[in-house]
Design a protein around this motif. Structure first.
Motif, mmCIF file in Angstrom:
data_model
loop_
_atom_site.group_PDB
_atom_site.id
_atom_site.type_symbol
_atom_site.label_atom_id
_atom_site.label_comp_id
_atom_site.label_asym_id
_atom_site.label_seq_id
_atom_site.Cartn_x
_atom_site.Cartn_y
_atom_site.Cartn_z
ATOM 1 N N MET A 1 0.846 -1.198 0.000
ATOM 2 C CA MET A 1 0.000 0.000 0.000
ATOM 3 C C MET A 1 0.883 1.250 0.000
ATOM 4 O O MET A 1 1.807 1.355 0.793
ATOM 5 N N SER A 2 0.604 2.160 -0.937
ATOM 6 C CA SER A 2 1.460 3.351 -0.941
ATOM 7 C C SER A 2 0.956 4.382 0.066
ATOM 8 O O SER A 2 -0.248 4.527 0.288
ATOM 9 N N ARG A 3 1.921 5.030 0.710
ATOM 10 C CA ARG A 3 1.611 6.018 1.741
ATOM 11 C C ARG A 3 1.465 7.384 1.091
ATOM 12 O O ARG A 3 2.414 7.899 0.480
ATOM 13 N N ILE A 4 0.257 7.916 1.231
ATOM 14 C CA ILE A 4 -0.028 9.200 0.575
ATOM 15 C C ILE A 4 -0.398 10.248 1.622
ATOM 16 O O ILE A 4 -1.235 9.995 2.497
ATOM 17 N N ALA A 5 0.253 11.410 1.531
ATOM 18 C CA ALA A 5 -0.063 12.517 2.431
ATOM 19 C C ALA A 5 -0.680 13.658 1.636
ATOM 20 O O ALA A 5 -0.277 13.926 0.504
ATOM 21 N N VAL A 6 -1.670 14.297 2.241
ATOM 22 C CA VAL A 6 -2.285 15.470 1.629
ATOM 23 C C VAL A 6 -1.931 16.686 2.473
ATOM 24 O O VAL A 6 -2.108 16.671 3.698
ATOM 25 N N TYR A 7 -1.380 17.703 1.826
ATOM 26 C CA TYR A 7 -0.997 18.935 2.531
ATOM 27 C C TYR A 7 -1.922 20.052 2.031
ATOM 28 O O TYR A 7 -1.692 20.622 0.962
ATOM 29 N N PRO A 8 -2.999 20.325 2.781
ATOM 30 C CA PRO A 8 -3.962 21.322 2.314
ATOM 31 C C PRO A 8 -3.637 22.726 2.801
ATOM 32 O O PRO A 8 -3.030 22.909 3.854
ATOM 33 N N GLY A 9 -4.045 23.716 2.031
ATOM 34 C CA GLY A 9 -3.847 25.100 2.452
ATOM 35 C C GLY A 9 -4.317 26.055 1.379
ATOM 36 O O GLY A 9 -4.776 25.633 0.310
ATOM 37 N N SER A 10 -4.181 27.338 1.669
ATOM 38 C CA SER A 10 -4.570 28.353 0.687
ATOM 39 C C SER A 10 -3.434 28.588 -0.309
ATOM 40 O O SER A 10 -3.673 28.819 -1.490
ATOM 41 N N PHE A 11 -2.199 28.598 0.185
ATOM 42 C CA PHE A 11 -1.010 28.817 -0.662
ATOM 43 C C PHE A 11 -1.179 30.056 -1.550
ATOM 44 O O PHE A 11 -0.998 29.992 -2.760
ATOM 45 N N ASP A 12 -1.549 31.156 -0.920
ATOM 46 C CA ASP A 12 -1.884 32.386 -1.665
ATOM 47 C C ASP A 12 -0.899 33.506 -1.381
ATOM 48 O O ASP A 12 -1.253 34.466 -0.700
ATOM 49 N N PRO A 13 0.344 33.442 -1.853
ATOM 50 C CA PRO A 13 0.956 32.411 -2.680
ATOM 51 C C PRO A 13 1.828 31.476 -1.819
ATOM 52 O O PRO A 13 1.968 31.694 -0.612
ATOM 53 N N ILE A 14 2.420 30.487 -2.479
ATOM 54 C CA ILE A 14 3.371 29.588 -1.803
ATOM 55 C C ILE A 14 4.570 30.412 -1.313
ATOM 56 O O ILE A 14 5.047 31.302 -2.006
ATOM 57 N N THR A 15 5.015 30.124 -0.087
ATOM 58 C CA THR A 15 6.172 30.823 0.500
ATOM 59 C C THR A 15 7.318 29.828 0.704
ATOM 60 O O THR A 15 7.130 28.616 0.526
ATOM 61 N N VAL A 36 -4.682 22.719 -2.979
ATOM 62 C CA VAL A 36 -5.021 24.146 -2.957
ATOM 63 C C VAL A 36 -6.517 24.249 -2.692
ATOM 64 O O VAL A 36 -7.338 23.757 -3.466
ATOM 65 N N SER A 37 -6.860 24.864 -1.572
ATOM 66 C CA SER A 37 -8.283 24.949 -1.245
ATOM 67 C C SER A 37 -8.910 26.155 -1.933
ATOM 68 O O SER A 37 -8.380 27.263 -1.892
ATOM 69 N N GLN A 38 -10.020 25.868 -2.563
ATOM 70 C CA GLN A 38 -10.760 26.928 -3.237
ATOM 71 C C GLN A 38 -11.905 27.306 -2.314
ATOM 72 O O GLN A 38 -13.013 26.804 -2.446
ATOM 73 N N SER A 39 -11.574 28.159 -1.360
ATOM 74 C CA SER A 39 -12.576 28.503 -0.363
ATOM 75 C C SER A 39 -13.405 29.685 -0.834
ATOM 76 O O SER A 39 -12.873 30.695 -1.293
ATOM 77 N N SER A 40 -14.708 29.534 -0.699
ATOM 78 C CA SER A 40 -15.585 30.632 -1.111
ATOM 79 C C SER A 40 -15.575 31.744 -0.052
ATOM 80 O O SER A 40 -15.966 32.868 -0.312
ATOM 81 N N GLN A 41 -15.091 31.416 1.146
ATOM 82 C CA GLN A 41 -15.095 32.399 2.242
ATOM 83 C C GLN A 41 -13.871 33.313 2.221
ATOM 84 O O GLN A 41 -13.949 34.462 2.614
ATOM 85 N N LYS A 42 -12.739 32.764 1.775
ATOM 86 C CA LYS A 42 -11.500 33.550 1.810
ATOM 87 C C LYS A 42 -11.269 34.245 0.480
ATOM 88 O O LYS A 42 -11.290 33.587 -0.567
ATOM 89 N N GLU A 71 -12.605 22.038 -3.534
ATOM 90 C CA GLU A 71 -13.504 22.844 -2.709
ATOM 91 C C GLU A 71 -14.380 21.870 -1.933
ATOM 92 O O GLU A 71 -15.039 21.022 -2.517
ATOM 93 N N GLY A 72 -14.320 21.923 -0.634
ATOM 94 C CA GLY A 72 -15.116 20.993 0.163
ATOM 95 C C GLY A 72 -14.327 20.542 1.363
ATOM 96 O O GLY A 72 -13.344 21.176 1.753
ATOM 97 N N LEU A 73 -14.765 19.435 1.947
ATOM 98 C CA LEU A 73 -14.095 18.926 3.149
ATOM 99 C C LEU A 73 -12.804 18.203 2.762
ATOM 100 O O LEU A 73 -12.814 17.318 1.894
ATOM 101 N N THR A 74 -11.729 18.563 3.444
ATOM 102 C CA THR A 74 -10.441 17.916 3.159
ATOM 103 C C THR A 74 -10.558 16.401 3.354
ATOM 104 O O THR A 74 -10.006 15.625 2.579
ATOM 105 N N THR A 75 -11.296 15.994 4.391
ATOM 106 C CA THR A 75 -11.411 14.551 4.666
ATOM 107 C C THR A 75 -12.069 13.803 3.495
ATOM 108 O O THR A 75 -11.708 12.658 3.214
ATOM 109 N N ASP A 76 -13.017 14.452 2.805
ATOM 110 C CA ASP A 76 -13.654 13.809 1.640
ATOM 111 C C ASP A 76 -12.620 13.589 0.544
ATOM 112 O O ASP A 76 -12.577 12.537 -0.091
ATOM 113 N N TYR A 77 -11.778 14.621 0.355
ATOM 114 C CA TYR A 77 -10.733 14.509 -0.674
ATOM 115 C C TYR A 77 -9.750 13.400 -0.311
ATOM 116 O O TYR A 77 -9.386 12.572 -1.154
#
Ligand code: ADP
Length: 160
Positions: A1-15, A36-42, A71-77
């Motif tokens: 099983m491959s180990r996959i990590a998800v690193y979520p954030g706005s990255f507006d912009p990447i630093t 890259v989260s496409q948040s409708s709030q931010k 766009e949505g819940l990170t856990t769903d992704y």
């Protein structure tokens, strides 16, 4: 099983702080997905597509990294991708409370997914996307705050 990590954030912009975290975790997992989260709030300076393109250009030398927009819940992704871990970076104590709450919510939503907090290196702990935008808007030097790939696009955006 491959180990996959998800690193979520706005990255507006990447630093350089984000770059450091991604580089470090790429060595620990088979695959790292920068989300890259496409948040409708931010209200973002860069569109999600622009943020994604900047990350890809900056980190094209990391073969096990890819970038996605969601766009949505990170856990769903994370479930969709059959990943196991959500990675977040921790700078100062002020990040802690927010990250702890988010990790608890995510644990409630998806108990099988772990949140891994990675400490910022001391030389990057003060760097934030918000801070670099502020510097750019006021004509300060961006070298050492954002990767070279981001300097020009950030200057162009903030000049408008
Ligand atoms: P968000 O808007 O979701 O907080 P950011 O794009 O600001 O997204 O940051 C994404 C993640 O990277 C967060 O976990 C944040 O704490 C972390 N991070 C931001 N800047 C740094 C830094 N300088 N060093 C380490 N981690 C960082």
């Amino acid at each position: 099983m491959s180990r996959i990590a998800v690193y979520p954030g706005s990255f507006d912009p990447i630093t350089v702080g984000h770059v450091d975290i991604i580089t470090r975790i790429a060595g620990l997992f088979d695959e790292v997905i920068v989300l890259v989260s496409q948040s409708s709030q931010k209200k973002a300076l860069f569109t999600a597509e622009e943020r994604k393109a900047l990350i890809e250009k900056t980190l094209k030398h990391i073969p096990n990294m890819k970038v996605d927009i969601f766009e949505g819940l990170t856990t769903d992704y994370v479930r969709q991708k059959k990943a196991q871990v959500i990675v977040r970076g921790l700078r100062a104590v002020v990040d802690f409370e927010y990250e702890m709450t988010m990790s608890s919510i995510n644990q409630k939503l998806a108990p099988e997914i772990e949140t891994m907090l990675v400490f910022a290196r001391p030389e990057f702990y003060y760097i934030s996307s918000r801070g670099v935008k502020e510097v750019a808007m006021n004509g300060g030097a961006l070298e050492g705050l954002v990767p070279p790939t981001v300097v020009q696009p950030l200057l162009e955006k903030t000049r408008k």
